[in-house]
Design a protein around this motif. Structure first.
Motif, PDB file in Angstrom:
ATOM      1  N   GLY A   1      19.902  11.258   2.583  1.00  0.00           N
ATOM      2  CA  GLY A   1      21.097  11.916   3.493  1.00  0.00           C
ATOM      3  C   GLY A   1      19.932  11.675   4.312  1.00  0.00           C
ATOM      4  O   GLY A   1      21.248  12.269   5.801  1.00  0.00           O
ATOM      5  N   THR A   2      19.000  11.639   5.238  1.00  0.00           N
ATOM      6  CA  THR A   2      18.300  11.900   6.514  1.00  0.00           C
ATOM      7  C   THR A   2      17.772  10.737   7.128  1.00  0.00           C
ATOM      8  O   THR A   2      17.605   9.442   6.637  1.00  0.00           O
ATOM      9  CB  THR A   2      17.578  13.105   6.491  1.00  0.00           C
ATOM     10  N   GLU A   3      17.765  10.652   8.292  1.00  0.00           N
ATOM     11  CA  GLU A   3      17.758   9.694   8.933  1.00  0.00           C
ATOM     12  C   GLU A   3      15.809   8.984   8.509  1.00  0.00           C
ATOM     13  O   GLU A   3      15.745   8.324   9.276  1.00  0.00           O
ATOM     14  CB  GLU A   3      17.783   9.668  10.908  1.00  0.00           C
ATOM     15  N   LEU A   4      15.614  10.430   8.862  1.00  0.00           N
ATOM     16  CA  LEU A   4      13.591   9.874   7.973  1.00  0.00           C
ATOM     17  C   LEU A   4      13.476   9.379   7.071  1.00  0.00           C
ATOM     18  O   LEU A   4      12.516   8.681   6.672  1.00  0.00           O
ATOM     19  CB  LEU A   4      12.599  11.177   7.705  1.00  0.00           C
ATOM     20  N   ARG A   5      14.852   8.925   5.955  1.00  0.00           N
ATOM     21  CA  ARG A   5      14.455   7.821   4.889  1.00  0.00           C
ATOM     22  C   ARG A   5      14.710   6.783   4.691  1.00  0.00           C
ATOM     23  O   ARG A   5      14.167   6.226   4.107  1.00  0.00           O
ATOM     24  CB  ARG A   5      15.468   8.838   3.716  1.00  0.00           C
ATOM     25  N   ASP A   6      15.015   6.286   5.640  1.00  0.00           N
ATOM     26  CA  ASP A   6      15.733   4.902   6.049  1.00  0.00           C
ATOM     27  C   ASP A   6      14.549   4.210   7.694  1.00  0.00           C
ATOM     28  O   ASP A   6      14.717   5.124   8.495  1.00  0.00           O
ATOM     29  CB  ASP A   6      16.888   4.364   6.225  1.00  0.00           C
ATOM     30  N   ALA A   7      13.642   3.198   6.895  1.00  0.00           N
ATOM     31  CA  ALA A   7      13.120   3.166   7.811  1.00  0.00           C
ATOM     32  C   ALA A   7      13.248   2.236   9.371  1.00  0.00           C
ATOM     33  O   ALA A   7      12.832   2.862  10.616  1.00  0.00           O
ATOM     34  CB  ALA A   7      12.004   1.890   7.715  1.00  0.00           C
TER      35      ALA A   7
ATOM     36  N   THR B   1      12.449   2.499   2.451  1.00  0.00           N
ATOM     37  CA  THR B   1      12.856   4.320   2.016  1.00  0.00           C
ATOM     38  C   THR B   1      11.744   4.551   1.911  1.00  0.00           C
ATOM     39  O   THR B   1      10.577   4.187   0.774  1.00  0.00           O
ATOM     40  CB  THR B   1      13.750   4.281   0.636  1.00  0.00           C
ATOM     41  N   LEU B   2      11.627   5.698   2.836  1.00  0.00           N
ATOM     42  CA  LEU B   2      10.344   6.519   3.152  1.00  0.00           C
ATOM     43  C   LEU B   2      11.023   7.695   1.417  1.00  0.00           C
ATOM     44  O   LEU B   2      11.594   8.575   1.868  1.00  0.00           O
ATOM     45  CB  LEU B   2      10.027   7.370   3.871  1.00  0.00           C
ATOM     46  N   THR B   3      10.460   7.381   0.866  1.00  0.00           N
ATOM     47  CA  THR B   3      10.793   8.249  -0.735  1.00  0.00           C
ATOM     48  C   THR B   3      10.152   9.371  -0.273  1.00  0.00           C
ATOM     49  O   THR B   3      11.092  10.416  -1.101  1.00  0.00           O
ATOM     50  CB  THR B   3       9.874   7.867  -1.734  1.00  0.00           C
TER      51      THR B   3
ATOM     52  N   GLU C   1       0.945  -1.432  -0.087  1.00  0.00           N
ATOM     53  CA  GLU C   1      -0.151  -0.146   0.393  1.00  0.00           C
ATOM     54  C   GLU C   1       0.767   1.370   0.069  1.00  0.00           C
ATOM     55  O   GLU C   1       0.798   2.328  -0.875  1.00  0.00           O
ATOM     56  CB  GLU C   1      -1.326   0.194   1.090  1.00  0.00           C
ATOM     57  N   GLY C   2       1.787   1.461   0.714  1.00  0.00           N
ATOM     58  CA  GLY C   2       2.958   2.043   0.637  1.00  0.00           C
ATOM     59  C   GLY C   2       3.699   2.816  -0.662  1.00  0.00           C
ATOM     60  O   GLY C   2       3.948   4.193  -1.329  1.00  0.00           O
ATOM     61  N   ILE C   3       3.344   1.312  -1.050  1.00  0.00           N
ATOM     62  CA  ILE C   3       4.540   1.719  -2.713  1.00  0.00           C
ATOM     63  C   ILE C   3       3.498   2.183  -3.624  1.00  0.00           C
ATOM     64  O   ILE C   3       3.719   3.412  -4.246  1.00  0.00           O
ATOM     65  CB  ILE C   3       5.260   0.498  -3.088  1.00  0.00           C
ATOM     66  N   ASP C   4       2.457   1.963  -3.710  1.00  0.00           N
ATOM     67  CA  ASP C   4       0.966   2.056  -4.596  1.00  0.00           C
ATOM     68  C   ASP C   4       0.688   3.467  -4.312  1.00  0.00           C
ATOM     69  O   ASP C   4       0.594   4.561  -5.101  1.00  0.00           O
ATOM     70  CB  ASP C   4      -0.121   1.859  -3.806  1.00  0.00           C
ATOM     71  N   ALA C   5       0.775   4.254  -2.669  1.00  0.00           N
ATOM     72  CA  ALA C   5       1.042   5.687  -2.672  1.00  0.00           C
ATOM     73  C   ALA C   5       2.080   6.293  -2.257  1.00  0.00           C
ATOM     74  O   ALA C   5       1.928   7.704  -2.704  1.00  0.00           O
ATOM     75  CB  ALA C   5      -0.171   5.213  -1.020  1.00  0.00           C
ATOM     76  N   ASP C   6       3.000   5.773  -3.060  1.00  0.00           N
ATOM     77  CA  ASP C   6       4.223   6.674  -3.363  1.00  0.00           C
ATOM     78  C   ASP C   6       4.731   7.410  -2.024  1.00  0.00           C
ATOM     79  O   ASP C   6       5.776   8.376  -1.998  1.00  0.00           O
ATOM     80  CB  ASP C   6       3.996   7.737  -4.242  1.00  0.00           C
ATOM     81  N   VAL C   7       5.041   6.543  -0.815  1.00  0.00           N
ATOM     82  CA  VAL C   7       5.840   6.686   0.442  1.00  0.00           C
ATOM     83  C   VAL C   7       6.745   6.030   0.852  1.00  0.00           C
ATOM     84  O   VAL C   7       7.120   6.406   1.358  1.00  0.00           O
ATOM     85  CB  VAL C   7       5.237   7.283   1.060  1.00  0.00           C
ATOM     86  N   LEU C   8       6.793   5.307  -0.257  1.00  0.00           N
ATOM     87  CA  LEU C   8       7.767   4.051   0.023  1.00  0.00           C
ATOM     88  C   LEU C   8       8.288   2.671  -0.962  1.00  0.00           C
ATOM     89  O   LEU C   8       7.771   2.756  -2.431  1.00  0.00           O
ATOM     90  CB  LEU C   8       6.780   2.992   1.199  1.00  0.00           C
ATOM     91  N   GLU C   9       9.515   2.404  -0.577  1.00  0.00           N
ATOM     92  CA  GLU C   9      10.346   2.223  -1.616  1.00  0.00           C
ATOM     93  C   GLU C   9      10.386   0.915  -1.149  1.00  0.00           C
ATOM     94  O   GLU C   9      11.389   0.965   0.156  1.00  0.00           O
ATOM     95  CB  GLU C   9      11.225   2.661  -2.905  1.00  0.00           C
TER      96      GLU C   9
END
Ligand code: C5P
Ligand code: C5P
Ligand code: C5P
Ligand code: ZN
Length: 486
Positions: free
Chosen positions: A310-316, A303-305, A200-208
């Motif tokens: 380069g920020t902590e927030l990008r990697d779960a 990955t939180l796209t 669902e996160g991938i479909d919503a373009d927020v996750l890879e």
């Protein structure tokens, strides 16, 4: 819009919970102080706000009778518990029966026994206490330690709360951060209902979802630090060896610096990554690291796209550690703000807390290694006294399991002192659970036998006991674990 939601088995429960929340004028939301609890709260807070339901959010270290009493004393008619509540249904059921509040629970911990609850408020579902607004994967045969976390349960609820304006799928990224923070990944990958949330996160373009080096710190650590601190798969001459890690990188013949400073993994091109990864594997093979260990050098990453590179927030995984660094140090407000999208001041504050948390974890681990653990039959234990904060002693115990001098084939129990009581944390492994170990039962029963209480998951659980009862507790725990393994 009719839909069965992201986890069909939980659709009816989610709908019942959403109905009760929609009927409320306002909601008091209580959640747990770790990465999963924070993301649970953020998901629920966002979904309630989007649905136009006023919400106040509070965090608790442990949901005991006194904390539930203080919640009941607040003038809220509806209380939503996330990432805890199921295990406390015995106490909560008394308040429901007394008319103190109406409850909604979205949790993934072992529910209390119906025998311990108020009969007017609960029913029995396969030996678990259950009631009419209770969203918990265990009640539908899903695993609460690997298939859905508290944040996942909150996400299922958020999807049921969605109306025409939003489908709340963007919140799946936070659900994945919660699951990763609770270490729900199996062999490095989220499975079961969690995998559906990833979709669902991938479909919503927020996750890879990708396959990459599985080391911690790819977004933020300079390359030598990334390798030096990568102790999950120790590579002789690189792990715990600053000079060795630096030399290894220099010998690769790549230009891995920018303006004189080492770059991070996230800065590298695909080709550069390939070269570093191959070099690492080659070195591991040469130094005799077992093949099954080498395999774990590469794993699934989330990955939180929408977050900056380069920020902590990008990697779960890095995001979840950042959250633990706030909530486990009485600054859940900071972590919640970051989850809800506030940057600048809260993010700066969270980063300061993170460096403090990292130092504490590394000092805690050194302490365990220096003092060693004590073997007691089927368990091993250490007493951190007040040298390790009770809120992180469980993380340290988990990190210690499998390091030198700690048997990875036995559950580990850790004690830490609080004001006038002793906090207990315990951790096991997948294989131990496969052979019958259930630490949530061990913690509950051993604690109750010495006048305390506890609970959690089969693989990770905790308790609080009266100070001075540690030896009696170990004796009881050893006996229960021996039975579970026989
Ligand atoms: O309260 P809660 O469920 O959030 O805590 C789960 C804890 O259990 C986390 O701190 C995590 O480190 C630990 N855990 C673990 N191994 C697992 C699952 C959870 O160590 N497989
Ligand atoms: O704090 P948290 O439980 O989220 O940490 C998850 C895992 O991340 C730890 O068990 C540890 O393996 C890793 N970690 C690390 N270095 C840190 C913090 C966490 O390797 N400074
Ligand atoms: O505190 P710690 O990280 O060791 O907690 C491990 C698990 O045990 C968590 O899921 C936590 O919610 C649970 N726990 C519990 N009751 C306690 C202490 C911990 O259910 N008294
Ligand atoms: Zn949790």
């Amino acid at each position: 819009m009719t839909t069965t939601g992201p986890v069909p088995a939980l659709a009816d429960r989610a709908a019942a919970c959403a109905d009760r929340l929609r009927a409320a004028d306002r909601v008091l939301l209580a959640s747990h102080i770790d990465a999963d609890g924070l993301t649970s709260a953020a998901i629920a807070t966002a979904a309630l706000s989007r649905a136009g339901i006023p919400v106040e959010t509070v965090f608790k270290k442990q949901l005991d009778a006194a904390e539930i009493e203080s919640i009941a004393a607040r003038e809220y008619d509806t209380v939503l518990f996330t990432d805890f509540g199921s295990g406390q249904l015995d106490v909560i059921s008394e308040h429901i029966a007394a008319g103190d509040f109406e409850a909604v629970i979205a949790d993934h911990h072992q529910p209390a026994s119906p025998d311990d609850c108020h009969p007017d408020a609960v029913v029995d579902t396969d030996g678990y206490a259950d009631f009419d607004a209770h969203l918990n994967p265990l009640l539908e045969g899903l695993n609460g330690a690997s298939e859905l976390s508290g944040a996942g349960a909150a996400y299922v609820l958020a999807r049921a709360l969605a109306d025409g304006d939003t489908d709340n799928r963007d919140l799946a990224a936070l659900a994945v951060v919660g699951a990763v923070g609770d270490m729900q990944a199996v062999g490095g990958e989220l499975v079961g209902a969690n995998a559906g949330l990833v979709e669902e996160g991938i479909d919503a373009d927020v996750l890879e979802e990708g396959t990459d080096l599985s080391l911690y710190g790819k977004q933020t650590r300079p390359l030598p630090k990334l390798l030096e601190y990568a102790t999950e798969v120790p590579i002789p001459g690189i792990s715990n060896d600053q000079a060795g890690a630096t030399r290894f990188l220099e010998d690769l013949g790549l230009d891995l610096k920018a303006d004189g400073d080492w770059r991070t993994w996230a800065d590298l091109s695909d080709d550069e990554r390939q070269t570093v990864a191959s070099g690492l594997v080659q070195r591991a093979v040469e130094r005799g690291v077992p093949a099954d260990k080498i395999e774990t050098l590469v794993g699934t990453t989330y990955t939180l796209t929408a977050e900056p590179r380069g920020t902590e927030l990008r990697d779960a995984s890095e995001f979840s550690t950042l959250l633990n660094a706030t909530a486990r140090y009485e600054r859940a407000d900071v972590g919640l703000a970051v989850c809800l999208g506030e940057r600048d001041a809260p993010l700066e504050r969270a980063r300061t807390l993170l460096s403090n948390h990292r130092r504490n974890l590394s000092e805690g681990l050194s302490l365990v290694q220096e003092r060693g653990v004590t073997q007691a039959g089927s368990v091993q234990w250490f007493d951190a006294g007040d040298a390790i904060r009770e809120t992180i002693v469980g993380i340290v115990a988990g990190m210690a399991l499998g390091t030198d001098g700690v048997d990875s084939d036995k559950p580990i129990i850790a004690f830490a002192s609080t004001d006038d009581e002793t906090k207990v944390s315990s951790r096991a492994t997948g294989p131990l659970v496969g052979r019958g170990v259930d630490l949530s039962v061990v913690m509950r029963e051993a604690a109750q036998s010495v006048g305390g209480d506890g609970g959690g998951h089969d693989i990770a659980a905790g308790a609080t006991i009266p100070a001075g009862e540690e030896s009696a507790f170990i004796e009881a725990a050893d006996e229960i674990i021996s039975e579970q393994l026989s």
